[in-house]
Design a protein around this motif. Structure first.
Motif, short mmCIF file in Angstrom:
data_model
loop_
_atom_site.label_atom_id
_atom_site.label_comp_id
_atom_site.label_asym_id
_atom_site.label_seq_id
_atom_site.Cartn_x
_atom_site.Cartn_y
_atom_site.Cartn_z
N SER A 1 -27.28 -3.75 8.25
CA SER A 1 -26.78 -2.66 7.39
C SER A 1 -27.93 -1.78 6.91
N GLU A 2 -29.02 -2.44 6.51
CA GLU A 2 -30.20 -1.71 6.05
C GLU A 2 -30.78 -0.83 7.15
N LEU A 3 -30.92 -1.39 8.35
CA LEU A 3 -31.45 -0.62 9.48
C LEU A 3 -30.52 0.54 9.84
N ASN A 4 -29.23 0.27 9.87
CA ASN A 4 -28.26 1.30 10.22
C ASN A 4 -28.32 2.45 9.22
N HIS A 5 -28.46 2.14 7.95
CA HIS A 5 -28.54 3.17 6.93
C HIS A 5 -29.86 3.96 7.05
N ARG A 6 -30.95 3.22 7.19
CA ARG A 6 -32.28 3.85 7.23
C ARG A 6 -32.46 4.74 8.45
N TRP A 7 -32.04 4.28 9.62
CA TRP A 7 -32.36 4.99 10.86
C TRP A 7 -31.23 5.84 11.42
#
Length: 157
Positions: A48-54
């Protein structure tokens, strides 16, 4: 072909099969044998963090691909190795087995089959394929289906 895999998802995954399908896809696509690839399996929170950040997305996604060195990717068997024989750094594929498991249940196949599909999908993204436009989607998904079918046929022999 150097492929590293790390399972940090907390879910038991047959990482040998994930490596095998990635290697098959890269071989079939004629990628330079000196190429390097990293596959990371993560939990929902980190995805979720990666999807939001990138990607600017909300919540987890199934697969993300992060190309590293697109200029040195060997897209065909007729091309030579990069200058000096340096390995091509293809990039990273990040998979979320928990999301894959949910998608597999909806699709009516195993979580392992879904992870294999997502691995091939990630490899194709690293090689420059996309599915933003209908024609691109037909090409990418057709190639993805052929690569999975040929991999499955080699495993059943």
């Amino acid at each position: 072909m150097s492929i590293e895999i790390a399972n940090e998802s907390g879910i038991d995954v047959d990482t040998d099969a994930v490596l095998a399908v990635a290697r098959h896809a890269l071989d079939e696509m004629g990628v330079n044998p000196l190429a390097e690839l990293s596959v990371l399996l993560v939990d929902i929170e980190y995805m979720s963090e990666l999807n939001h950040r990138w990607m600017g997305g909300d919540g987890p996604t199934d697969v993300l691909a992060f190309p590293m060195d697109e200029g040195s990717v060997d897209h065909g068997p007729g091309e030579s190795a990069p200058a000096g024989g340096e390995p091509a750094l293809l990039g990273d594929i990040v998979l979320c087995p928990e999301v894959a498991g949910k998608q597999a249940a909806t699709a009516g196949h195993s979580a392992a089959d879904e992870l294999h599909l997502l691995t091939v999908h990630g490899v194709l993204h690293l090689l420059g394929y996309d599915h933003a436009e209908p024609e691109e989607e037909r090409e990418m998904f057709g190639l993805q289906a052929r690569l999975l079918a040929s991999w499955r046929s080699t495993r059943s022999q």
